[in-house]
Design an enzyme around this catalytic site. Structure first.
Site, PDB file in Angstrom:
ATOM      1  N   GLU A 460       0.788  -1.362  -0.062  1.00  0.00           N
ATOM      2  CA  GLU A 460      -0.008  -0.043   0.106  1.00  0.00           C
ATOM      3  C   GLU A 460       0.904   1.338   0.079  1.00  0.00           C
ATOM      4  O   GLU A 460       1.708   1.528   1.018  1.00  0.00           O
ATOM      5  CB  GLU A 460      -0.766  -0.196   1.353  1.00  0.00           C
ATOM      6  CG  GLU A 460      -1.539   1.228   1.509  1.00  0.00           C
ATOM      7  CD  GLU A 460      -2.486   1.332   2.790  1.00  0.00           C
ATOM      8  OE1 GLU A 460      -2.319   0.000   3.384  1.00  0.00           O
ATOM      9  OE2 GLU A 460      -3.046   2.119   3.027  1.00  0.00           O
ATOM     10  N   ASP A 533      -1.501  -1.273   5.614  1.00  0.00           N
ATOM     11  CA  ASP A 533      -1.528  -0.662   6.960  1.00  0.00           C
ATOM     12  C   ASP A 533      -2.418  -1.231   7.802  1.00  0.00           C
ATOM     13  O   ASP A 533      -3.279  -1.819   7.415  1.00  0.00           O
ATOM     14  CB  ASP A 533      -1.505   0.859   6.885  1.00  0.00           C
ATOM     15  CG  ASP A 533      -0.475   1.324   6.348  1.00  0.00           C
ATOM     16  OD1 ASP A 533       0.594   0.878   6.303  1.00  0.00           O
ATOM     17  OD2 ASP A 533      -0.672   2.585   5.891  1.00  0.00           O
ATOM     18  N   ASP A 535      -4.389  -0.019   9.562  1.00  0.00           N
ATOM     19  CA  ASP A 535      -5.700   0.701  10.052  1.00  0.00           C
ATOM     20  C   ASP A 535      -6.898   0.594   8.893  1.00  0.00           C
ATOM     21  O   ASP A 535      -6.919  -0.475   8.454  1.00  0.00           O
ATOM     22  CB  ASP A 535      -5.021   2.278   9.675  1.00  0.00           C
ATOM     23  CG  ASP A 535      -4.615   2.632   8.403  1.00  0.00           C
ATOM     24  OD1 ASP A 535      -4.901   1.830   7.588  1.00  0.00           O
ATOM     25  OD2 ASP A 535      -4.165   3.718   8.220  1.00  0.00           O
ATOM     26  N   ASP A 537      -8.220   2.153   6.433  1.00  0.00           N
ATOM     27  CA  ASP A 537      -7.887   2.136   5.039  1.00  0.00           C
ATOM     28  C   ASP A 537      -7.089   0.795   4.560  1.00  0.00           C
ATOM     29  O   ASP A 537      -7.322   0.391   3.558  1.00  0.00           O
ATOM     30  CB  ASP A 537      -7.006   3.461   4.777  1.00  0.00           C
ATOM     31  CG  ASP A 537      -7.736   4.583   4.202  1.00  0.00           C
ATOM     32  OD1 ASP A 537      -8.856   4.295   4.133  1.00  0.00           O
ATOM     33  OD2 ASP A 537      -6.981   5.706   3.945  1.00  0.00           O
TER      34      ASP A 537
END
Ligand code: 1YM
Length: 683
Positions: A460, A533, A535, A537
């Site tokens: 990413e 990641d 998180d 997203d």
């Protein structure tokens, strides 16, 4: 319910139990969580068989606090009379002889297949103790078994009867079988049954066996505790019975038609009730339910003898063939084809289709990478003819007129899009074919040429991509940075998917082609690792990529080539250079204890915060990293995940994210750790 005479002489005997102990893997696949649940399915299967043969309509499964589990049905009861050859009771034979079962007799109309159905004796062999109670002939019979080390014989004895079957003379009008056992912790790496796993499978079995009532009770947890697990924040639950054990009943009078309805929840359906049909042909029981929605993808869930077959096989070929043939005939008869010799393609009729196909037959042969593909060619024709016959019967019923009209209309749209896309693709292919797409500056390809050894990291963001490029071993690790979010493929036709730059780059890097042209032999990387990641997203990107693989390259997933890379969430360290990484909250406490007083914690918010050296050590080094292999073992679960994440309903997505991504929990934990640190300083 049907009456039939059976006694213990119907039982055929094959082998003893020692072999199971010596090589559990041969009989139950593994001694991990899957194997553990497998020994439960063996017992459940016998109860299901009894129901499928028309002798039982209720099954109760119970998980106990001590780790044991029981299954009960209201069928005929395992035969209690003495088997003439072995001179022991039918119950004893069933639990001590491998492959014992009337179900292997030709005249008994029962189905079992694959690893399932190897018998209750396997469960007994791998249990510390097992107790059976049979209610029959107005009385209650009991027998128990145990496994233990015998110091005299200097060996481990498994599944040994504590005595013969006894008639306790407890009068009862009931009939049925109750089996209660404790998995042996000397065999299994874990003996904890997962409520989620058991619940999912029982729910699926209830869908597949119309009208059968399956209850599940988990005495390890109260209703209150169960409710609190799924909820966010502090919930006060004070309902009546909330401190009772958690309990559910699965029962679907619509069977797989209800299953399709459940799978299509939240979608815009083209007709309200799924089309459902059941018939028998050449000794094969065929049952299917279908319903179209405005979506573009196809979801077919197939089963053979209640076992999922995500890799497909001859029954699926028959189903698809029958669907295409009947619907083309229908379209022609109703003058819905432009020219009477024209035909729709099968894929046109399958756009937006959700279907469940359940086949029951004898002597099944499973093939494929994960042994979940039906290899019996003789299944194809009967399935196809049942599908044609069933759809014809439904089409003749005015109730379903609209369903067929809508289906053909949808196929017309699909065919139009397909033709337009073909033209566009031909033009595009000449200019810029997928095969020759230049990837300069994007993919950092490895130098090695051995696909078995090569790894592709899909990373990413450009910044993390850059770090990964520095960190990698260029001989076998390739890096593909993704800019921003790739296209959400769930709501798009293949043509639109192919127009997306990120997706094209990915397909080209993998080398396999896509959709119908997909060829696993051309795969350039045997490990495809998604690195995003930790998180929201990152989670979303991961889901989009998984959806893409699942929809268009399912073989890549089912053959076990897709992995999730797990970057650590925390570094626990001391200024003197000691450092430890934790990949989740549970591990964090362990690492804090390991580093000891005076520790500091760094929490990683993204891959970009790591140095190349750290990324290598924690996430990319094959020896030290933590990879999770993605499987399509549970296709229904995957489907639900996709529907929730990519579907129309935003609330579903929010709920799912908060449940699985666990950010709240992480944050709460960090707050506690920080508080503890300052307490330590004061002390
Ligand atoms: C809680 C688990 O095992 N029920 C069960 C098992 C059997 C029968 C009925 C049964 C089968 C047949 C004839 C037959 C089994 N019997 C055998 C064997 N529930 C559970 N309920 N009579 C009763 O299939 O012919 C194996 S399983 F071998 F004894 F026939």
């Amino acid at each position: 319910m049907e009456e039939r005479h059976y006694d213990a002489s119907d039982i055929t005997i094959l082998e003893g139990l020692e072999a199971v102990r010596l090589r559990p893997g041969m009989y139950i696949g593994s001694t991990g969580p899957r194997g553990l649940h497998h020994i439960l399915w063996e017992i459940v299967d016998n109860a299901i068989d009894e129901a499928a043969n028309g002798f039982a309509d209720k099954i109760d499964v119970r998980l106990y606090k001590d780790g044991s589990v029981s299954v009960e049905d209201n069928g005929r009861g395992i035969p209690t009379d003495i088997h003439p050859k072995t001179k022991v009771s039918g119950v004893q034979v069933v639990f001590t002889q491998l492959h014992a079962g009337g179900k292997f007799d030709e005249h008994n109309y029962s189905f079992s297949g694959g690893l399932h159905g190897v018998g209750a004796s396997v469960t007994n062999a791998l249990s510390k103790w097992l107790k059976v109670r049979v209610y029959n002939h107005g009385s209650t019979y009991e027998m128990s078994f145990h496994s233990a080390y015998d110091p005299k014989k200097k060996k481990y004895e498994s599944g040994v009867p504590d005595g013969p079957l006894v008639d306790t003379k407890k009068r009862t009008k009931r009939h049925g079988t109750f089996v209660h056992f404790m998995p042996d912790d000397a065999v299994f790496s874990t003996t904890e049954f997962q409520l989620e796993t058991v619940s999912r499978r029982l729910n699926e079995l209830a869908f597949l066996n119309k009208g059968l009532s399956i209850s599940l009770t988990d005495e390890r947890i109260t209703r209150n505790e169960f409710e609190a697990q799924g909820a966010e924040g502090d919930v006060q639950l004070d309902l009546a019975g909330a401190s009772e054990p958690y309990s559910v009943v699965f029962r679907y009078d619509g069977g797989i038609a209800d299953f399709v309805q459940y799978l299509n929840e939240g979608k815009t359906k083209l007709y309200q009730r799924p089309l459902y049909y059941k018939a028998e042909r050449d000794g094969i029981l065929v049952e299917f339910a279908i319903q179209h929605s405005t979506d573009f993808t196809e979801s077919l869930f197939s089963y053979v003898n209640n076992i999922p077959t995500p890799e497909g096989g001859f029954h699926e070929m028959g189903f698809r063939g029958g669907l295409t043939r009947m619907l083309n005939d229908y379209a022609r008869d109703n003058k819905l084809l432009k020219d009477k010799d024209a035909n729709f393609l099968g894929e046109d009729f399958r756009e937006g289709l959700t279907a469940v196909l359940s086949v029951k037959m004898k002597n099944v042969q499973f093939e494929g990478q994960t042994k979940t593909k039906l290899g019996n060619p003789e299944a194809r024709v009967p399935v196809e003819s049942c599908v044609v016959e069933g759809l014809r019967a439904l089409a003749a019923d005015p109730k379903y007129k609209r369903a067929f009209e809508e289906t053909v209309k949808k196929a017309q749209g699909a065919a139009r899009a397909r033709l337009a896309a073909r033209q566009a693709k031909d033009t595009a292919r000449a200019k810029n074919s997928i095969d020759s797409l230049t990837l300069v500056g994007k993919l950092a390809a490895c130098t090695g040429r051995k696909a078995e050894l090569n790894e592709l990291f899909i990373v990413e963001g450009d910044s993390a991509g850059g770090t990964a490029k520095q960190a990698r071993v260029r001989q076998f690790q390739s890096i593909l940075p993704l800019r921003g979010k790739p296209l959400n493929v769930e709501k798009k036709r293949l043509e639109q998917v192919l127009a997306n730059e990120e997706i094209r780059t990915l397909i080209s890097a993998l080398g396999t082609g896509i959709g119908n042209d997909f060829n696993l032999d051309k795969l350039n990387y045997h490990k495809v690792i998604i690195l995003s990641d930790a998180d929201q997203d990152g989670f979303h990107i991961r889901c989009i990529l998984l959806t893409f693989f699942f929809r268009y390259m399912r073989e890549l997933v089912s053959a076990g080539h897709v992995y999730i890379g797990m970057p650590p969430l925390y570094k626990v360290y001391k200024p003197n250079g000691v450092e430890e990484y934790a990949y989740d909250d549970n591990e964090l406490q362990a690492k804090i204890d390991k580093v000891g007083r005076g520790y500091l914690i760094q929490r990683y918010k993204g891959l970009g915060e790591m140095s190349a050296d750290q990324l290598w050590k924690t996430t990319m080094d094959p020896v030290r990293r933590n990879l999770t292999q993605v499987t399509v073992e549970d296709a229904v679960e995957a489907e639900e995940m996709i529907a929730k994440l990519m579907g129309d309903r935003v609330e579903g997505r929010k709920e799912f994210l908060s449940r699985y991504a666990n950010f709240n929990k992480t944050d709460a934990f960090m707050a506690r750790v920080q508080k503890k640190e300052s307490d330590d300083e004061e002390a």
